[in-house]
Design an enzyme around this catalytic site. Structure first.
Site, PDB file in Angstrom:
ATOM      1  N   SER A 214       0.823  -1.202   0.000  1.00 38.87           N
ATOM      2  CA  SER A 214       0.000   0.000   0.000  1.00 38.87           C
ATOM      3  C   SER A 214       0.866   1.264   0.000  1.00 38.87           C
ATOM      4  CB  SER A 214      -0.910  -0.017   1.226  1.00 38.87           C
ATOM      5  OG  SER A 214      -1.683   1.136   1.240  1.00 38.87           O
ATOM      6  N   GLY A 215       0.587   2.160  -0.916  1.00 37.81           N
ATOM      7  CA  GLY A 215       1.333   3.414  -0.991  1.00 37.81           C
ATOM      8  C   GLY A 215       2.565   3.332  -1.885  1.00 37.81           C
TER       9      GLY A 215
ATOM     10  N   THR B 163      -1.505   2.364  -8.204  1.00 29.74           N
ATOM     11  CA  THR B 163      -2.604   3.038  -8.889  1.00 29.74           C
ATOM     12  C   THR B 163      -2.078   4.170  -9.760  1.00 29.74           C
ATOM     13  OG1 THR B 163      -4.061   2.423  -7.096  1.00 29.74           O
ATOM     14  CG2 THR B 163      -4.808   4.207  -8.502  1.00 29.74           C
TER      15      THR B 163
ATOM     16  N   ASN C 296      -1.537   5.394   3.123  1.00 31.77           N
ATOM     17  CA  ASN C 296      -1.704   6.064   1.840  1.00 31.77           C
ATOM     18  C   ASN C 296      -2.949   6.961   1.902  1.00 31.77           C
ATOM     19  OD1 ASN C 296      -2.037   6.786  -0.826  1.00 31.77           O
ATOM     20  ND2 ASN C 296      -2.091   4.698  -1.625  1.00 31.77           N
TER      21      ASN C 296
ATOM     22  N   SER D 295      -5.703   5.391  -0.703  1.00 36.60           N
ATOM     23  CA  SER D 295      -5.491   3.952  -0.783  1.00 36.60           C
ATOM     24  C   SER D 295      -6.665   3.250  -1.459  1.00 36.60           C
ATOM     25  CB  SER D 295      -5.300   3.405   0.634  1.00 36.60           C
ATOM     26  OG  SER D 295      -4.994   2.037   0.564  1.00 36.60           O
ATOM     27  N   SER D 296      -6.359   2.420  -2.460  1.00 34.13           N
ATOM     28  CA  SER D 296      -7.423   1.651  -3.123  1.00 34.13           C
ATOM     29  C   SER D 296      -7.851   0.553  -2.175  1.00 34.13           C
ATOM     30  CB  SER D 296      -6.907   0.996  -4.398  1.00 34.13           C
ATOM     31  OG  SER D 296      -6.052   1.858  -5.108  1.00 34.13           O
TER      32      SER D 296
ATOM     33  N   GLY E 191      -0.868  -5.703  -2.700  1.00 35.51           N
ATOM     34  CA  GLY E 191       0.321  -6.538  -2.518  1.00 35.51           C
ATOM     35  C   GLY E 191       0.231  -7.316  -1.221  1.00 35.51           C
TER      36      GLY E 191
ATOM     37  N   GLU F 245       0.438  -8.458   2.415  1.00 38.50           N
ATOM     38  CA  GLU F 245       0.260  -7.609   3.614  1.00 38.50           C
ATOM     39  C   GLU F 245       0.620  -8.356   4.888  1.00 38.50           C
ATOM     40  OE1 GLU F 245      -3.671  -5.923   3.946  1.00 38.50           O
ATOM     41  OE2 GLU F 245      -3.236  -4.393   2.437  1.00 38.50           O
TER      42      GLU F 245
HETATM   43  P1  ATP Z   1      -2.748   1.243  -2.284  1.00 41.21           P
HETATM   44  O1  ATP Z   1      -2.418  -0.213  -2.288  1.00 41.21           O
HETATM   45  O2  ATP Z   1      -2.934   1.774  -0.904  1.00 41.21           O
HETATM   46  O3  ATP Z   1      -3.869   1.598  -3.189  1.00 41.21           O
HETATM   47  P2  ATP Z   1      -0.911   2.268  -4.268  1.00 41.21           P
HETATM   48  O4  ATP Z   1       0.233   1.345  -4.489  1.00 41.21           O
HETATM   49  O5  ATP Z   1      -1.991   2.243  -5.259  1.00 41.21           O
HETATM   50  O6  ATP Z   1      -1.442   2.022  -2.787  1.00 41.21           O
HETATM   51  P3  ATP Z   1      -0.721   5.026  -5.022  1.00 41.21           P
HETATM   52  O7  ATP Z   1      -2.040   5.504  -4.578  1.00 41.21           O
HETATM   53  O8  ATP Z   1      -0.511   4.773  -6.465  1.00 41.21           O
HETATM   54  O9  ATP Z   1      -0.322   3.742  -4.154  1.00 41.21           O
HETATM   55  O10 ATP Z   1       0.409   6.057  -4.568  1.00 41.21           O
HETATM   56  C1  ATP Z   1       0.378   6.688  -3.310  1.00 41.21           C
HETATM   57  C2  ATP Z   1       0.797   8.133  -3.436  1.00 41.21           C
HETATM   58  O11 ATP Z   1       2.177   8.206  -3.770  1.00 41.21           O
HETATM   59  C3  ATP Z   1       0.091   8.901  -4.545  1.00 41.21           C
HETATM   60  O12 ATP Z   1      -1.096   9.454  -4.094  1.00 41.21           O
HETATM   61  C4  ATP Z   1       1.116   9.959  -4.909  1.00 41.21           C
HETATM   62  O13 ATP Z   1       1.068  11.016  -4.000  1.00 41.21           O
HETATM   63  C5  ATP Z   1       2.432   9.244  -4.673  1.00 41.21           C
HETATM   64  N1  ATP Z   1       2.985   8.669  -5.928  1.00 41.21           N
HETATM   65  C6  ATP Z   1       2.900   7.397  -6.356  1.00 41.21           C
HETATM   66  N2  ATP Z   1       3.526   7.228  -7.533  1.00 41.21           N
HETATM   67  C7  ATP Z   1       4.029   8.414  -7.869  1.00 41.21           C
HETATM   68  C8  ATP Z   1       4.800   8.914  -8.988  1.00 41.21           C
HETATM   69  N3  ATP Z   1       5.178   8.130  -9.985  1.00 41.21           N
HETATM   70  N4  ATP Z   1       5.148  10.224  -8.982  1.00 41.21           N
HETATM   71  C9  ATP Z   1       4.790  11.043  -7.965  1.00 41.21           C
HETATM   72  N5  ATP Z   1       4.081  10.633  -6.900  1.00 41.21           N
HETATM   73  C10 ATP Z   1       3.696   9.350  -6.836  1.00 41.21           C
HETATM   74 MG    MG Z   2      -3.970   1.996  -5.157  1.00 38.51          MG
END
Ligand code: ATP
Ligand code: MG
Length: 715
Positions: free
Chosen positions: A124-125, A129, A174, A177-178, A407, A409
């Site tokens: 997460s984070g 996404t 996050n 977070s999705s 992923g 956990e």
């Molecule tokens: P979750 O499993 O909780 O959904 P995730 O892996 O989907 O987590 P994201 O929501 O894609 O995580 O990313 C978390 C935050 O990190 C985003 O809101 C953004 O602020 C930052 N972030 C992620 N990727 C990038 C990137 N390539 N460039 C800039 N900031 C990023």
């Molecule tokens: Mg996500």
């Protein structure tokens, strides 16, 4: 697995940055981990990531796998100009980038006419996404479109804010977070233009609707509506513009988040709903459901004169009956009583205070969860490829699937949700083994290449432990849930011990010699996953698996005037004697379908890493990264890549590109292609350990061999 796009050069455009030269390498590390001298060292691996991260180079390859470290700031590497740089350029010519993966996948789909998928994983984070959105934006910007198709393109893009509003939330890890898994197919026509899409959603974390841990929020949509909704709209819904007033929104004591602008996001979501093609009435029905969840949260119970449980908040009940479109009296009764059938007769029995609270929460979760599923179905209708004009080309369209799914956990306390998520990761690992490791070895065999088989852990044994019929974990869980008598989480744990005790990947506190294992609690079991050991608390497994909504509540909702609810709750549910599928079995079946879909496609992988827990840019916490490198299986991945051959190209393509470097093959080689390649590489001074010649292809062990050849071409 085919190593498409692995060719260096192509169309004479060589942009390769000089990351591979020695001086630069000291500073920025290597752009492909297969180039690491000490490739078995985890420390060297992490040091390479750290160096690159320090230079704002967040992307690195392991062969064709892209590793991405979340920069937590806008790096300005996603402009249209950047997209253009990656168009039609091969993997190794240019710095690693998510656009390189997007482009390679797209071109492989176009040239090989094979469906593709991009699997994005990470905790997460870590940026899954964001990565999936960048891929989608890349296609939306670079693929050809006509006016007609621009509608589909816009809808594809706009589906994100809508799904995020309803399915994402601020968590400790996050801010966005999705809370559901997502697989999205993007469909392209024979010209390579996006013409449709389809989304599958997995396991929405419904418990968040009624409870949030400290520092976390409910799903974004609630706060967006309260902040951004127009005053008369809120009045109609009986809502106040103050999240603090709603029990379901304040459990985490975190109504506002600095990185989130709920008011603006509301505008975006409203617009997106229109672009996707929601009718006004549908939006209204949807908002009625959102508001009814908030009213449910504020519905309180107390004791009547005879000690019976009754609703003490009349205004909420009035709003609920209006918003849910159901009869108020019937709803009142269903929230405080349950219907039992004994000896063929129906009886009404009052609920205790705790039972009434549980029934209310179950209703809120069911209503929200099903509305989410409806939302996905509705988006799918609007993304469906349906233009008659293109029917003739239907057969020639291809698909790129994007998987953005939770992923592995491991928390302090792990429960049913983590169990499902980690089981999902076991299945994806199994898929990775099947698609990548096995097929890599099969290709060597087919080409008649001798090589040392690589040992890797096949996690099929864990998948079987979970899903085997009759004696697997899920079967035992379901059996216990359905058993008459008084099944409990503890009786379930005992059953697990009886059936799975002694399995190499299942452990409880009981040791074979009758003693107690301290590392596992009395209400815990431990699974030894491919990525590591996880202790799960058995508490709540039965309830979460049954996911029960009392029958009389269902009966009431089935009669709703709300069009969405009447589509989500069917009368057959209450008339049939059949038990609904349990949550774990539903998840197992939907995962099996997902795996089948992915198996039919050619995969690419994006592995996302979170550099620190503080969501800060520029901070690289080595311990945290090491943990993820382990759980993502990156070292094993690299080991397999290095044991094999980094590049492979068909003889004709290899000769065509490099024949000018050897007088013997220039301008045209007349003999057998294999002999031509042999002549060429001999002239270039390839050492025997650097390459092998197969039946149709040359296999090159290290990328640097090819870099040198490519440099010679430039000279
Ligand atoms: P979750 O499993 O909780 O959904 P995730 O892996 O989907 O987590 P994201 O929501 O894609 O995580 O990313 C978390 C935050 O990190 C985003 O809101 C953004 O602020 C930052 N972030 C992620 N990727 C990038 C990137 N390539 N460039 C800039 N900031 C990023
Ligand atoms: Mg996500």
């Amino acid at each position: 697995m085919r190593y498409r796009g692995r060719e260096v050069g192509g169309e004479g455009r060589v942009h390769r940055v000089m990351e591979s030269t020695l001086t630069a390498r000291d500073r920025v590390g290597v752009q492909d981990f297969v180039l690491l001298e000490n490739y078995t060292s985890e420390a060297a691996f992490i040091e390479n990531l750290r160096r690159r991260f320090g230079e704002k180079l967040i992307y690195t390859y392991i062969g064709s796998v892209l590793v991405s470290v979340n920069p937590y700031k806008d790096l300005e590497i996603y402009s249209k100009a950047h997209m253009e740089r990656y168009r039609g350029v091969s993997f190794y010519e240019i710095s690693p980038h998510i656009y390189a993966v997007s482009d390679n996948t797209y071109r492989a789909m176009r040239t090989e006419r094979r469906d593709q998928c991009i699997l994005i994983s990470g905790e997460s984070g870590a940026g899954k996404t964001e990565a999936s959105k960048k891929i989608l934006q890349y296609y939306a910007t670079t693929c050809p479109v006509t006016d007609h198709m621009s509608t589909i393109r816009d809808r594809l893009l706009q589906s994100n804010p809508v799904l995020e509003a309803f399915g994402n939330a601020k968590t400790l890890r996050n801010d966005n977070s999705s809370r559901f898994g997502k697989y999205m197919d993007v469909q392209f026509d024979f010209r390579g233009a996006p013409i449709g899409g389809h989304i599958l959603n997995y396991l929405l974390e419904k418990s968040r609707v009624v409870h949030q841990n400290h520092g976390e929020r409910n799903f974004h949509i609630f706060y967006q509506l309260l902040e951004g909704g127009e005053q008369d709209q809120l009045s109609k819904l009986g809502l106040e513009r103050n999240a603090q007033k709603y029990h379901y929104l304040v459990k985490g004591c975190c109504p506002r988040v600095s990185s989130i602008n709920d008011k603006n996001d509301w505008k975006t979501v409203r617009k997106a709903l229109t672009v996707i093609g929601f009718h006004e009435e549908e939006v209204e029905d949807l908002l009625n459901i959102i508001a009814s969840v908030l009213h449910l949260g504020n519905t309180q119970f107390g004791e009547g004169e005879d000690g019976e449980t009754q609703i003490t908040t009349e205004p909420q009940l009035t709003y609920l009956s209006k918003l849910l479109g159901v009869d108020g009296a019937a709803l009142r009764e269903a929230l405080t009583h349950k219907k039992l059938t004994a000896k063929g007769e129906e009886m009404i029995s009052p609920l205790s205070f705790e039972q009434a609270v549980a029934a209310r929460d179950a209703l809120a979760k069911a209503v929200y969860g099903r509305a989410f599923t409806w939302l996905v179905a509705k988006i799918n209708q609007s993304l469906a490829f349906k233009d008659e004009m293109y029917n003739s080309s239907k057969g020639s369209s291809s698909v790129i699937g994007l998987l953005d799914i939770y992923g592995f956990e491991v928390f302090q306390h792990n429960s049913f949700e983590q169990f499902c998520i980690n089981y999902c990761n076991e299945k994806l690992q199994q898929l990775f083994i099947k698609l990548t490791l096995k097929s890599e070895q099969e290709e060597y065999e087919a080409e008649g290449i001798t090589w040392e088989p690589v040992k890797y852990f096949d996690n099929k044994i864990i998948c079987d432990l979970v899903e085997e019929k009759h004696k697997g974990f899920i079967s035992i869980l379901d059996e216990e849930c359905l058993r008459p008598g008084e099944p409990s989480d503890i009786s379930f744990l005992e059953k697990l011990e009886d059936t799975l005790g002694g399995h190499a990947h299942f452990v409880t506190h009981k040791l074979a010699n009758g003693k107690t294992r301290k590392a596992v609690g009395r209400e815990e079991f431990r699974l030894i996953h491919y990525a590591g050991e996880v202790n799960y608390t058995v508490n709540g497994f039965l309830d979460k698996n049954t996911d029960l909504l009392y029958r009389n509540l269902k009966e009431v909702i089935c009669q709703s005037d709300n069009q969405i609810l009447s589509q989500c709750f069917h009368r057959e549910e209450v008339t049939t004697q059949k038990r609904p599928e349990t949550a774990a079995t539903q998840f197992k079946n939907s995962l099996a379908k997902l795996i089948e879909i992915l198996m039919s496609k050619e995969p690419s992988y994006v592995r996302c890493i979170k550099p620190n827990e503080a969501k800060q840019s520029g901070r690289f916490d080595e311990a945290l990264v090491r943990h993820q490198v382990k759980y993502l299986g990156l070292m094993e991945n690299l080991r397999v890549r290095r044991a094999g051959f980094a590049y492979r190209r068909r003889y004709e393509a290899f000769l065509q590109r490099y024949k000018s470097l050897c007088p013997g093959t220039w301008p045209n080689w007349q003999g057998r292609l294999a002999d031509g390649v042999a002549t060429l590489v001999q002239h270039l001074g390839y050492k025997p350990e650097e390459y092998k010649l197969g039946k149709t292809k040359i296999f090159i062990r290290f990328p640097k061999t090819l870099f040198t050849t490519e440099d010679a071409l430039e000279a």
